[in-house]
Design an enzyme around this catalytic site. Structure first.
Site, PDB file in Angstrom:
ATOM      1  N   GLU A  95       0.690  -1.186  -0.103  1.00 15.74           N
ATOM      2  CA  GLU A  95      -0.109   0.060   0.226  1.00 15.74           C
ATOM      3  C   GLU A  95       0.888   1.213  -0.036  1.00 15.74           C
ATOM      4  O   GLU A  95       1.934   1.346   0.331  1.00 15.74           O
ATOM      5  CB  GLU A  95      -0.919   0.053   1.151  1.00 15.74           C
ATOM      6  CG  GLU A  95      -2.038  -1.043   1.052  1.00 15.74           C
ATOM      7  CD  GLU A  95      -2.883  -1.190   2.375  1.00 15.74           C
ATOM      8  OE1 GLU A  95      -4.008  -1.780   1.985  1.00 15.74           O
ATOM      9  OE2 GLU A  95      -2.607  -0.634   3.568  1.00 15.74           O
ATOM     10  N   CYS A 108       3.327   8.786   0.828  1.00 17.07           N
ATOM     11  CA  CYS A 108       4.238   7.734   1.514  1.00 17.07           C
ATOM     12  C   CYS A 108       4.146   6.397   0.797  1.00 17.07           C
ATOM     13  O   CYS A 108       3.304   5.920   0.508  1.00 17.07           O
ATOM     14  CB  CYS A 108       3.276   7.859   2.736  1.00 17.07           C
ATOM     15  SG  CYS A 108       4.024   6.343   4.151  1.00 17.07           S
ATOM     16  N   CYS A 115       7.006  -6.989   6.503  1.00 15.44           N
ATOM     17  CA  CYS A 115       8.173  -6.590   7.376  1.00 15.44           C
ATOM     18  C   CYS A 115       8.665  -7.564   8.468  1.00 15.44           C
ATOM     19  O   CYS A 115       7.900  -8.211   9.130  1.00 15.44           O
ATOM     20  CB  CYS A 115       7.999  -5.352   8.209  1.00 15.44           C
ATOM     21  SG  CYS A 115       9.303  -4.401   8.693  1.00 15.44           S
ATOM     22  N   CYS A 119       7.239  -4.983  14.757  1.00 19.11           N
ATOM     23  CA  CYS A 119       7.190  -3.814  16.030  1.00 19.11           C
ATOM     24  C   CYS A 119       5.608  -4.015  16.695  1.00 19.11           C
ATOM     25  O   CYS A 119       4.670  -4.469  15.254  1.00 19.11           O
ATOM     26  CB  CYS A 119       7.180  -2.470  15.213  1.00 19.11           C
ATOM     27  SG  CYS A 119       8.889  -2.156  14.815  1.00 19.11           S
ATOM     28  N   CYS A 122       2.418  -1.949  14.968  1.00 17.43           N
ATOM     29  CA  CYS A 122       2.419  -1.800  13.608  1.00 17.43           C
ATOM     30  C   CYS A 122       1.391  -2.978  12.928  1.00 17.43           C
ATOM     31  O   CYS A 122       1.999  -4.082  13.185  1.00 17.43           O
ATOM     32  CB  CYS A 122       3.806  -1.489  13.183  1.00 17.43           C
ATOM     33  SG  CYS A 122       3.807  -1.530  11.054  1.00 17.43           S
ATOM     34  N   GLY A 161       7.271  -2.254   5.426  1.00 19.43           N
ATOM     35  CA  GLY A 161       8.617  -2.475   5.509  1.00 19.43           C
ATOM     36  C   GLY A 161       9.771  -1.568   5.866  1.00 19.43           C
ATOM     37  O   GLY A 161       9.349  -0.347   6.234  1.00 19.43           O
ATOM     38  N   SER A 193      12.714   6.943   6.355  1.00 16.59           N
ATOM     39  CA  SER A 193      12.428   6.676   7.970  1.00 16.59           C
ATOM     40  C   SER A 193      12.584   5.162   8.236  1.00 16.59           C
ATOM     41  O   SER A 193      12.471   4.184   7.407  1.00 16.59           O
ATOM     42  CB  SER A 193      10.827   6.762   8.234  1.00 16.59           C
ATOM     43  OG  SER A 193      10.573   6.628   9.338  1.00 16.59           O
ATOM     44  N   SER A 216      12.576   6.340  13.638  1.00 16.84           N
ATOM     45  CA  SER A 216      11.401   5.997  14.376  1.00 16.84           C
ATOM     46  C   SER A 216      11.941   5.393  15.643  1.00 16.84           C
ATOM     47  O   SER A 216      12.031   4.147  15.857  1.00 16.84           O
ATOM     48  CB  SER A 216      10.759   4.675  13.634  1.00 16.84           C
ATOM     49  OG  SER A 216      10.175   5.244  12.343  1.00 16.84           O
ATOM     50  N   LEU A 217      11.836   6.399  16.692  1.00 13.12           N
ATOM     51  CA  LEU A 217      12.278   5.932  18.001  1.00 13.12           C
ATOM     52  C   LEU A 217      11.296   5.377  18.863  1.00 13.12           C
ATOM     53  O   LEU A 217      11.461   4.573  19.697  1.00 13.12           O
ATOM     54  CB  LEU A 217      13.071   7.373  18.609  1.00 13.12           C
ATOM     55  CG  LEU A 217      13.965   7.034  19.714  1.00 13.12           C
ATOM     56  CD1 LEU A 217      15.258   6.080  19.543  1.00 13.12           C
ATOM     57  CD2 LEU A 217      14.342   8.333  20.581  1.00 13.12           C
ATOM     58  N   ASN A 292      -2.832   5.763  15.832  1.00 12.93           N
ATOM     59  CA  ASN A 292      -4.405   5.327  15.516  1.00 12.93           C
ATOM     60  C   ASN A 292      -4.225   3.792  15.876  1.00 12.93           C
ATOM     61  O   ASN A 292      -3.593   2.872  15.121  1.00 12.93           O
ATOM     62  CB  ASN A 292      -4.559   5.459  14.158  1.00 12.93           C
ATOM     63  CG  ASN A 292      -4.649   6.979  13.865  1.00 12.93           C
ATOM     64  OD1 ASN A 292      -5.700   7.622  14.200  1.00 12.93           O
ATOM     65  ND2 ASN A 292      -3.669   7.733  13.320  1.00 12.93           N
ATOM     66  N   CYS A 335      -0.365   6.309  10.103  1.00 12.56           N
ATOM     67  CA  CYS A 335       0.792   5.770  10.570  1.00 12.56           C
ATOM     68  C   CYS A 335       0.985   4.383  11.333  1.00 12.56           C
ATOM     69  O   CYS A 335       0.230   4.158  12.285  1.00 12.56           O
ATOM     70  CB  CYS A 335       1.746   6.855  11.391  1.00 12.56           C
ATOM     71  SG  CYS A 335       3.467   6.709  11.534  1.00 12.56           S
TER      72      CYS A 335
HETATM   73 FE1  SF4 Z   1       8.505  -2.746  10.120  1.00 11.65          FE
HETATM   74 FE2  SF4 Z   1       8.309  -0.204  10.279  1.00 11.65          FE
HETATM   75 FE3  SF4 Z   1       6.442  -1.636  11.055  1.00 11.65          FE
HETATM   76 FE4  SF4 Z   1       8.439  -1.966  12.590  1.00 11.65          FE
HETATM   77  S1  SF4 Z   1       7.263  -0.103  12.109  1.00 11.65           S
HETATM   78  S2  SF4 Z   1       7.264  -3.559  11.819  1.00 11.65           S
HETATM   79  S3  SF4 Z   1      10.059  -1.402  10.847  1.00 11.65           S
HETATM   80  S4  SF4 Z   1       7.096  -1.302   9.067  1.00 11.65           S
END
Ligand code: SF4
Length: 347
Positions: A95, A108, A115, A119, A122, A161, A193, A216-217, A292, A335
């Site tokens: 996407e 974006c 991925c 995380c 995500c 990814g 990023s 992305s901290l 979100n 995000c």
């Molecule tokens: Fe992968 Fe980024 Fe999602 Fe982490 S935040 S799982 S690095 S896509």
């Protein structure tokens, strides 16, 4: 030769194309013409390469194919954000999101199908990893803007990814997007990023990047970051800090820290204090991002008052802070929400 066996024309360097034409008894300048069709005119069909003779087009048709990312399903948010599902040649989906502002838009884009980093907050991370996108598939997400009146002002690699785990192809795509032989966009309009892979940050610094880097901290202590970004367990903040110091020393560039605020997890003033300590090591700009919720993640959006207090504390420490509202949340385009229309989230 069957379509599946023919190589993707966009995987060829110009030199390889020149050699191909010479071997076939054609003039090598044909490679320049083909390159212009591929990367300047975003052409996806040999038939459309009308400056080439019919026989040269047929030659290409016989030896190559196109691995195009076709724009498919689109969803439009009430705030104007458009999410596009791209269908890949092997049936996979990724996407991309277009976020308009007047007659301009930020796109974006994705760098991988799924991925591997998992995380916890995500949606993409819950899919697991399938494969890297090719240079052409990344490039197609930029040129497939649905509305021809909208100009792209910025490109952000913040879709599906981890871009630094597909470094060569991401850099290859940036090369085509920015080169005068391609779209000719300024690299300063591109942001990559990453979750922060220390050895890749060092490599990026050595490669003298012209694009912008965003980290992305999302948490500034190992105890908290370990809970949301499993990669941090093996590569803790100490390693990341050293790599970021190297990046700053080598490039003299500021980078952006992306920090999603999760309700009652990383949104207190004490968390802001930890973040300020982390930021002492290099010049940064901080983007605080509203979360979100992704189904099954267990994380929630922070209260606006807490987010404000968090940002106020950082500003009181003389840090540059932006508080960002996510766009496209009603269509799962915000995000961390991209999951690929046809890929099922495992849980
Ligand atoms: Fe992968 Fe980024 Fe999602 Fe982490 S935040 S799982 S690095 S896509």
């Amino acid at each position: 030769m069957s379509g599946n066996l023919r190589p993707d024309i966009r995987s060829m360097t110009k030199l390889e194309l020149e050699q191909f034409f010479l071997l076939q008894g054609e003039k090598k300048f044909r490679a320049n013409q083909v390159y212009e069709w591929l990367w300047k005119k975003s052409c996806h069909s040999f038939e459309d390469m009308t400056s080439l003779s019919k026989s040269a087009r047929q030659l290409l048709q016989n030896h190559f194919t196109f691995h195009t990312a076709f724009p498919g399903n689109q969803q439009k948010s009430t705030d104007g954000t458009v999410k596009t599902g791209f269908r890949l040649h092997d049936g996979m989906m990724v996407e991309g999101v277009m976020i308009p502002a007047g007659d301009r838009a930020t796109v974006c884009i994705s760098s991988q199908v799924g991925c591997a980093l998992g995380c916890k907050f995500c949606a993409t991370g819950q899919l697991g990893f399938t494969r890297n996108l090719t240079v052409g598939e990344i490039f197609d997400q930029v040129t497939a803007i649905p509305d021809s009146e909208t100009r792209i002002s910025n490109i952000v690699f913040m879709g599906m990814g981890e871009p630094f785990l597909n470094y060569e192809n991401v850099m290859g795509a940036i090369g085509k997007i920015t080169s005068p032989e391609g779209l000719g966009m300024s690299p300063q309009r591109i942001t990559v990023s990453s979750v922060g892979i220390p050895k890749m940050i060092v490599k990026m610094a050595d490669d003298d990047p012209k694009y912008h880097f965003a980290l992305s901290l999302h948490a500034a202590t190992d105890a908290k970051r370990d809970k949301i970004i499993p990669f941090n367990l093996k590569h803790p903040l100490g390693d990341l800090t050293e790599a970021l110091k190297y990046y700053h020393k080598k490039t003299d560039k500021r980078f952006t820290i992306e920090y999603i605020v999760f309700g009652n997890f990383n949104d207190s003033v004490a968390d802001a204090r930890e973040l300020a300590v982390f930021c002492r090591n290099f010049p940064v700009k901080i983007n605080i991002i509203e979360y979100n919720p992704v189904k099954g993640s267990g994380f929630n959006r922070a209260e606006p008052e807490k987010t404000r207090a968090f940002a106020d504390y950082l500003e009181s420490r003389n840090l540059v802070v932006n508080v960002r509202q996510s766009r496209g949340k009603d269509i799962d385009a915000a995000c961390g929400q991209l999951a690929g229309n046809q890929l099922k989230i495992k849980n």
